[in-house]
Design an enzyme around this catalytic site. Structure first.
Site, mmCIF file in Angstrom:
data_model
loop_
_atom_site.group_PDB
_atom_site.id
_atom_site.type_symbol
_atom_site.label_atom_id
_atom_site.label_comp_id
_atom_site.label_asym_id
_atom_site.label_seq_id
_atom_site.Cartn_x
_atom_site.Cartn_y
_atom_site.Cartn_z
ATOM 1 N N HIS A 234 0.809 -1.223 0.000
ATOM 2 C CA HIS A 234 0.000 0.000 0.000
ATOM 3 C C HIS A 234 0.836 1.263 0.000
ATOM 4 O O HIS A 234 0.339 2.339 0.286
ATOM 5 C CB HIS A 234 -0.982 0.032 1.184
ATOM 6 C CG HIS A 234 -1.778 -1.219 1.313
ATOM 7 N ND1 HIS A 234 -2.631 -1.659 0.332
ATOM 8 C CD2 HIS A 234 -1.847 -2.138 2.306
ATOM 9 C CE1 HIS A 234 -3.184 -2.805 0.715
ATOM 10 N NE2 HIS A 234 -2.722 -3.117 1.904
ATOM 11 N N GLU A 273 -7.044 11.970 -2.557
ATOM 12 C CA GLU A 273 -6.769 10.621 -3.070
ATOM 13 C C GLU A 273 -8.066 9.856 -3.306
ATOM 14 O O GLU A 273 -8.983 9.896 -2.479
ATOM 15 C CB GLU A 273 -5.906 9.839 -2.068
ATOM 16 C CG GLU A 273 -4.516 10.425 -1.881
ATOM 17 C CD GLU A 273 -3.589 9.512 -1.090
ATOM 18 O OE1 GLU A 273 -2.386 9.535 -1.361
ATOM 19 O OE2 GLU A 273 -4.069 8.777 -0.196
ATOM 20 N N GLU A 287 -8.777 9.738 1.053
ATOM 21 C CA GLU A 287 -8.322 10.652 2.091
ATOM 22 C C GLU A 287 -7.729 11.899 1.438
ATOM 23 O O GLU A 287 -7.489 11.914 0.230
ATOM 24 C CB GLU A 287 -7.259 9.988 2.975
ATOM 25 C CG GLU A 287 -5.988 9.610 2.219
ATOM 26 C CD GLU A 287 -4.815 9.278 3.132
ATOM 27 O OE1 GLU A 287 -4.862 9.610 4.327
ATOM 28 O OE2 GLU A 287 -3.846 8.699 2.627
ATOM 29 N N ARG A 291 -0.866 18.327 2.714
ATOM 30 C CA ARG A 291 0.561 18.696 2.704
ATOM 31 C C ARG A 291 1.097 18.534 1.300
ATOM 32 O O ARG A 291 0.405 18.051 0.403
ATOM 33 C CB ARG A 291 1.328 17.740 3.620
ATOM 34 C CG ARG A 291 1.087 16.289 3.234
ATOM 35 C CD ARG A 291 1.929 15.313 4.022
ATOM 36 N NE ARG A 291 1.427 13.945 3.913
ATOM 37 C CZ ARG A 291 1.735 13.096 2.956
ATOM 38 N NH1 ARG A 291 2.530 13.467 1.971
ATOM 39 N NH2 ARG A 291 1.242 11.876 2.937
HETATM 40 P P1 ADP Z 1 -2.525 5.759 3.628
HETATM 41 O O1 ADP Z 1 -2.921 6.773 4.626
HETATM 42 O O2 ADP Z 1 -1.674 4.698 4.204
HETATM 43 O O3 ADP Z 1 -1.983 6.404 2.398
HETATM 44 P P2 ADP Z 1 -4.946 5.191 2.074
HETATM 45 O O4 ADP Z 1 -6.318 5.126 2.615
HETATM 46 O O5 ADP Z 1 -4.613 6.404 1.284
HETATM 47 O O6 ADP Z 1 -3.907 5.015 3.250
HETATM 48 O O7 ADP Z 1 -4.705 3.901 1.197
HETATM 49 C C1 ADP Z 1 -3.438 3.515 0.720
HETATM 50 C C2 ADP Z 1 -3.591 2.444 -0.354
HETATM 51 O O8 ADP Z 1 -4.263 1.284 0.158
HETATM 52 C C3 ADP Z 1 -4.436 2.848 -1.545
HETATM 53 O O9 ADP Z 1 -3.683 3.525 -2.494
HETATM 54 C C4 ADP Z 1 -4.927 1.514 -2.056
HETATM 55 O O10 ADP Z 1 -3.927 0.856 -2.789
HETATM 56 C C5 ADP Z 1 -5.143 0.737 -0.790
HETATM 57 N N1 ADP Z 1 -6.534 0.849 -0.317
HETATM 58 C C6 ADP Z 1 -6.999 1.708 0.611
HETATM 59 N N2 ADP Z 1 -8.317 1.513 0.832
HETATM 60 C C7 ADP Z 1 -8.706 0.508 0.017
HETATM 61 C C8 ADP Z 1 -9.947 -0.170 -0.222
HETATM 62 N N3 ADP Z 1 -11.048 0.136 0.438
HETATM 63 N N4 ADP Z 1 -9.969 -1.152 -1.143
HETATM 64 C C9 ADP Z 1 -8.856 -1.495 -1.816
HETATM 65 N N5 ADP Z 1 -7.660 -0.915 -1.632
HETATM 66 C C10 ADP Z 1 -7.564 0.080 -0.731
HETATM 67 P P1 ADP Z 2 2.780 10.282 -0.213
HETATM 68 O O1 ADP Z 2 1.419 10.146 -0.755
HETATM 69 O O2 ADP Z 2 3.278 11.682 -0.184
HETATM 70 O O3 ADP Z 2 3.715 9.310 -0.783
HETATM 71 P P2 ADP Z 2 2.983 8.715 2.162
HETATM 72 O O4 ADP Z 2 1.743 8.295 2.856
HETATM 73 O O5 ADP Z 2 3.761 7.690 1.446
HETATM 74 O O6 ADP Z 2 2.565 9.931 1.270
HETATM 75 O O7 ADP Z 2 3.895 9.437 3.225
HETATM 76 C C1 ADP Z 2 4.890 10.385 2.917
HETATM 77 C C2 ADP Z 2 5.899 10.399 4.013
HETATM 78 O O8 ADP Z 2 5.314 10.723 5.245
HETATM 79 C C3 ADP Z 2 6.588 9.079 4.206
HETATM 80 O O9 ADP Z 2 7.904 9.384 4.485
HETATM 81 C C4 ADP Z 2 5.873 8.468 5.398
HETATM 82 O O10 ADP Z 2 6.740 7.631 6.113
HETATM 83 C C5 ADP Z 2 5.496 9.689 6.178
HETATM 84 N N1 ADP Z 2 4.212 9.597 6.897
HETATM 85 C C6 ADP Z 2 3.017 9.318 6.385
HETATM 86 N N2 ADP Z 2 2.052 9.375 7.308
HETATM 87 C C7 ADP Z 2 2.658 9.711 8.475
HETATM 88 C C8 ADP Z 2 2.201 9.937 9.828
HETATM 89 N N3 ADP Z 2 0.913 9.836 10.151
HETATM 90 N N4 ADP Z 2 3.114 10.265 10.755
HETATM 91 C C9 ADP Z 2 4.410 10.383 10.423
HETATM 92 N N5 ADP Z 2 4.885 10.192 9.177
HETATM 93 C C10 ADP Z 2 4.046 9.851 8.213
HETATM 94 MG MG MG Z 3 -2.992 7.693 1.182
#
Ligand code: ADP
Ligand code: ADP
Ligand code: MG
Length: 493
Positions: A234, A273, A287, A291
């Site tokens: 993910h 997203e 979500e 930033r």
């Molecule tokens: P994060 O905060 O870790 O970025 P997200 O909610 O943005 O979490 O989801 C990260 C990834 O997880 C998505 O890009 C997708 O690949 C997968 N994902 C999240 N929610 C779902 C869902 N309901 N069904 C299928 N895949 C999902």
């Molecule tokens: P992007 O969509 O910008 O790739 P990511 O979810 O992969 O976002 O996160 C970007 C950076 O922020 C990564 O370095 C990740 O480890 C960090 N990160 C994401 N969510 C958090 C959080 N809730 N607290 C601290 N660091 C986070």
């Molecule tokens: Mg995300």
């Protein structure tokens, strides 16, 4: 805004410091004890030590960062991504101290910060969400019942989550409690908050996101979309703009993103997203990343908009007045295709464990349409305390195929010794016909690369090569060119 403190490290600190300097803004860098020689410090006018290497003592230490701002007379703080970037309390502390926080207001951040709150606002704004159960503070039995109602397979998610952590797929009723425990523990460790939610698992979706910029005068620009479906656990590894999918959905996704941003009173740069079910012709809000994002450069490449400069300009009170084709969402504003890959210090052959150590040799790819964003160079130390992102390689070309060819070449020209990297793995991904075809979804890597092993010949004894390489580079151009050209270093990644 006269003086900007950048509360981050690595490539994103360098990126922001460059933008500020171009705009004539004085700059302050901060560093932990582990980063006293870090590259980002060379890009700032001043540098202030903020504490021990552990992030909680330094880059997450809000009071130390505000004290550094006061001491240097900085009137603005840019948090970058990760660390303090999405902590509403920190944004609020800046507001109270009379310091500009480069990002949305603490109020907008609170409305969108947790996934559960953001979903509520999305529903109120008529933005489609994945069906699920999002009551804060639900206990295990409530979530279990909710999963039955939503219907298996479900996705368990940490409300505070990020970076793919605290997330688990549950395919069967019987596995629910076990997976809930694992995900909850992971969320508690990573985010200090174990609150979980349940949503329907969308099978084989694409991850598509809309980059937005908004000013306090009500102007919202949607800088089109990015395709981020190439993910491992993910987490995104390859990002592209524009997306290769779902043309008919663009206007609707754009409108949805703008409505949500307006409803939250959001200002600055942010990303909305979505996951897209192409077969069903539907998209669902996931979500808001309130930033700057890691993958912002691909959007910069195809739109020509400097997103970081606009963050600063918006906070300086300028009106967001991009080219009218962009403001109007006219896709003729898009030029060519851009792809970014994340070069990570990790060992794909050993379950992707992070790799740490001193960078003994470092030679970046160059040429037309190639951008390397990094906070490392030869001699830099890759510390165990921080994110293992070494560099982003971003290419831009007229077509997607040309961009892939360019990226392959760039990765072959990227020579790093001292830590293991994912470069050979990424080359294999680029060479996969499924990637080239553009017909992939978020499960692509898991399905196609579960058994991947590095087929390149095993490197000769690494220590000797590393020593030789670092000596040759120091000896000057003649030796350096033989090093760069030498096939013996190819695939030592
Ligand atoms: P994060 O905060 O870790 O970025 P997200 O909610 O943005 O979490 O989801 C990260 C990834 O997880 C998505 O890009 C997708 O690949 C997968 N994902 C999240 N929610 C779902 C869902 N309901 N069904 C299928 N895949 C999902
Ligand atoms: P992007 O969509 O910008 O790739 P990511 O979810 O992969 O976002 O996160 C970007 C950076 O922020 C990564 O370095 C990740 O480890 C960090 N990160 C994401 N969510 C958090 C959080 N809730 N607290 C601290 N660091 C986070
Ligand atoms: Mg995300």
């Amino acid at each position: 805004m006269r003086k900007l403190l950048v509360a981050n490290r690595g490539e994103i600190a360098v990126r922001i410091l460059r933008a500020a300097r171009e705009m004539g803004i004085a700059t302050v860098a901060v560093y932990s004890d582990a980063d006293a020689d870090a590259m980002h410090l060379d890009f700032a006018d001043e540098a202030v030590g903020i504490g021990k290497p552990e992030p909680s003592a330094s880059y997450l230490n809000g009071p130390a960062i505000l004290a550094a701002a006061r001491r240097t007379g900085a009137d603005a703080v840019h948090p970058g991504y990760g660390f303090l970037s999405e902590r509403a309390e920190f944004a609020e502390a800046c507001e109270q101290a009379g310091i500009v926080f480069v990002g949305p207001s603490s109020k907008a951040m609170r409305l969108l910060g947790s996934k559960t709150d953001a979903k509520r606002l999305a529903v109120d704004s008529g933005v489609p969400i994945v069906p699920g159960f999002f009551e804060p503070g639900s206990d295990a039995s409530t979530l279990f019942e909710a999963a039955d109602q939503v219907g298996y397979p479900v996705m368990l998610k940490a409300s505070a989550g990020g970076g793919g952590r605290g997330m688990r797929v549950v395919r069967r009723h019987e596995e629910f409690h076990h997976q809930l425990e694992l995900a909850g523990d992971e969320a508690l460790r990573a985010f200090g908050d174990g609150t979980m939610m349940v949503e329907k698992l969308i099978e084989r979706p694409r991850h598509v996101e809309v980059q937005i910029l908004a000013d306090p005068h009500g102007n919202v620009a949607c800088l089109f979309e990015r395709e981020c479906s190439i993910q491992r656990r993910h987490q995104k590894l390859v990002e592209e703009a524009p997306s290769v999918s779902s043309g008919p959905l663009w206007p609707e996704m754009r409108e949805a993103a703008a409505r949500l941003v307006r409803a939250a009173g959001y200002t600055g740069a942010g990303t909305v997203e979505f996951i897209v079910d192409e077969g069903a012709g539907r998209f669902y809000f996931l979500e808001v990343n309130a930033r700057l994002q890691v993958e912002h450069p691909v959007t910069e490449a195809v739109t020509g908009v400097d997103i970081v400069a606009w963050q600063l300009r918006i906070d300086r009170g300028e009106v967001l007045d991009l080219d009218h084709t962009i403001m109007g969402g006219d896709r003729s504003a898009l030029k060519g295709h851009s792809i970014e890959i994340r070069v990570i210090a990790e060992d794909p052959a050993m379950g992707f464990v992070p790799s740490v150590g001193k960078l003994l040799a470092w030679s970046e790819p160059r040429g037309p349409g190639i951008r390397v964003d990094t906070g490392f160079r030869k001699g830099s130390e890759v510390a165990r305390y921080y994110d293992s992102l070494l560099a982003k390689v971003i290419v831009h070309a007229e077509t997607r195929n040309a961009a892939i060819d360019r990226l392959r070449r760039a990765l072959l020209d990227f020579h790093i010794l001292g830590v293991k990297t994912n470069i050979a793995y990424m080359l294999a991904v680029l060479d996969h016909p499924g990637f080239r075809s553009g017909r992939f979804d978020t499960g692509f890597l898991e399905r196609e690369f579960a058994e991947w092993t590095d087929a390149s010949p095993p490197p000769p004894e690494l220590g000797a090569i590393a020593a030789a390489a670092s000596m040759e580079v120091e000896e000057g151009s003649q030796a350096a060119s033989s090093w760069a050209a030498g096939d013996r270093f190819r695939n030592i990644v």
